[in-house]
Design a protein around this motif. Structure first.
Motif, mmCIF file in Angstrom:
data_model
loop_
_atom_site.group_PDB
_atom_site.id
_atom_site.type_symbol
_atom_site.label_atom_id
_atom_site.label_comp_id
_atom_site.label_asym_id
_atom_site.label_seq_id
_atom_site.Cartn_x
_atom_site.Cartn_y
_atom_site.Cartn_z
ATOM 1 N N HIS A 31 -2.734 6.611 8.073
ATOM 2 C CA HIS A 31 -1.664 5.961 8.837
ATOM 3 C C HIS A 31 -1.520 4.472 8.578
ATOM 4 N N TRP A 32 -2.447 3.897 7.839
ATOM 5 C CA TRP A 32 -2.376 2.446 7.595
ATOM 6 C C TRP A 32 -3.282 2.112 6.415
ATOM 7 N N VAL A 33 -2.810 1.177 5.578
ATOM 8 C CA VAL A 33 -3.617 0.711 4.449
ATOM 9 C C VAL A 33 -3.605 -0.813 4.421
ATOM 10 N N ARG B 31 0.335 -0.489 -3.222
ATOM 11 C CA ARG B 31 1.561 -0.753 -2.448
ATOM 12 C C ARG B 31 2.606 0.328 -2.730
ATOM 13 N N ASP B 32 2.760 0.686 -3.999
ATOM 14 C CA ASP B 32 3.770 1.677 -4.357
ATOM 15 C C ASP B 32 3.411 3.072 -3.842
ATOM 16 N N HIS B 33 2.120 3.396 -3.867
ATOM 17 C CA HIS B 33 1.693 4.677 -3.276
ATOM 18 C C HIS B 33 2.035 4.719 -1.785
ATOM 19 N N PRO C 273 2.318 2.410 6.336
ATOM 20 C CA PRO C 273 2.366 0.952 6.477
ATOM 21 C C PRO C 273 1.323 0.273 5.582
ATOM 22 N N PHE C 274 1.752 -0.809 4.926
ATOM 23 C CA PHE C 274 0.912 -1.510 3.949
ATOM 24 C C PHE C 274 0.747 -2.957 4.391
ATOM 25 N N ASN D 109 2.977 -7.204 5.973
ATOM 26 C CA ASN D 109 2.239 -7.261 7.247
ATOM 27 C C ASN D 109 2.426 -5.993 8.077
ATOM 28 N N ASP D 110 2.735 -4.896 7.440
ATOM 29 C CA ASP D 110 3.031 -3.691 8.219
ATOM 30 C C ASP D 110 1.776 -3.182 8.943
#
Ligand code: SF4
Length: 263
Positions: free
Chosen positions: A179-181, A203-205, A212-213, A236-237
């Motif tokens: 759910h978050w990276v 980022r592209d993955h 959210p990246f 900043n996601d």
């Protein structure tokens, strides 16, 4: 422990455990060890025992004293799932997180198998709480990718990856049920270099998977100068947080007293 943090992806740190031991290449320049060892032997200092592991039960109730909702990074100076931390103590930490539902807790580990096993058993009560996020550190393919699998197979409402320090290209990664990276380079003396292409790949993955990246930093010796822009912008996601009301003061006082009795 602090109700303010300079870590870009959190508001506060809470350390009911202090100290740790190294498990993989990501630990080589552990900032927590460097910090703690500076105070070894200083009488009365929180890190008088340097980076030796110890539980700190007198800090268990700390988040209950913070009335303003915060993102709380659990054990920024340790690893909650370290083999020397008893199951019973980990359960107490999780009970406090469950009670302090107005915060969002971020639990991050390199001991992902133990976390998975406990989330399936003694921590089941906390696993599906949406305000408790469970994460693993990933620094390379060999050590990091198996941790992602352990995390994915654990019951958890919110799962996240802290890919820091990123030491090599991770290649294709499966982000299903993640759910978050967060991604970052290593900072400080001896920092190992990061390559932009490795970050762009992740980022592209994330974009493809709708995850959210958050790009934390390039790192290096002068971290502030290197900044945290990627391709001319910041990332900043963060996953959506559940916002629960703060407990009324009378109930809170009773809860704090009952937690302090546990110590
Ligand atoms: S697991 Fe984390 S806290 Fe423990 S030694 Fe490694 S980097 Fe440091």
């Amino acid at each position: 422990m602090s109700d303010r943090s300079s870590i870009e992806w959190t508001d506060a740190t809470w350390n009911p455990v202090r100290g740790c031991t190294k498990v993989s290449p990501g630990c080589a320049n552990c900032y927590a060890e460097v910090f703690a060892e500076r105070f070894r032997g200083v009488p009365g200092h929180a890190y008088e025992q340097g980076f030796d592991l110890r539980i700190v039960p007198e800090k268990l109730s700390q988040p209950l004293h913070w009335h303003r909702p915060r993102m709380v990074f659990v054990n920024s100076m340790s690893d909650l799932f370290h083999e020397e931390v008893p199951d019973e103590y980990i359960v107490k930490v999780a009970q406090v997180m469950q009670l302090a539902g107005w915060h969002t807790f971020q639990v991050l580990t390199k001991r992902s198998e133990r976390m998975r096993d406990l989330l399936r058993t003694k921590l089941k009560f906390a696993a599906e709480e949406p305000h408790i996020w469970w994460g693993v550190s990933v620094e390379n393919r060999r050590h990091g990718l198996p941790r992602i699998e352990h995390l994915r197979s654990a019951p958890a409402a919110v799962r996240f990856l802290s890919i820091e320090p990123l030491l090599e290209s991770l290649g294709t990664i499966d982000l299903s049920a993640i759910h978050w990276v967060i991604v970052g380079g290593e900072s400080g003396p001896g920092a190992r270099p990061i390559q932009e292409a490795w970050v762009v790949e992740i980022r592209d993955h994330c974009a493809q998977a709708g995850v959210p990246f958050f790009f934390k930093q390039w790192g290096g010796l002068r971290k502030a100068r290197a900044g945290r822009e990627l391709g001319g912008r910041t990332y900043n996601d963060v996953p959506e947080r559940v916002m629960r009301p703060v407990m009324d003061l009378d109930s809170l006082q009773n809860v704090i007293e009952s937690v302090e009795e546990l110590c």
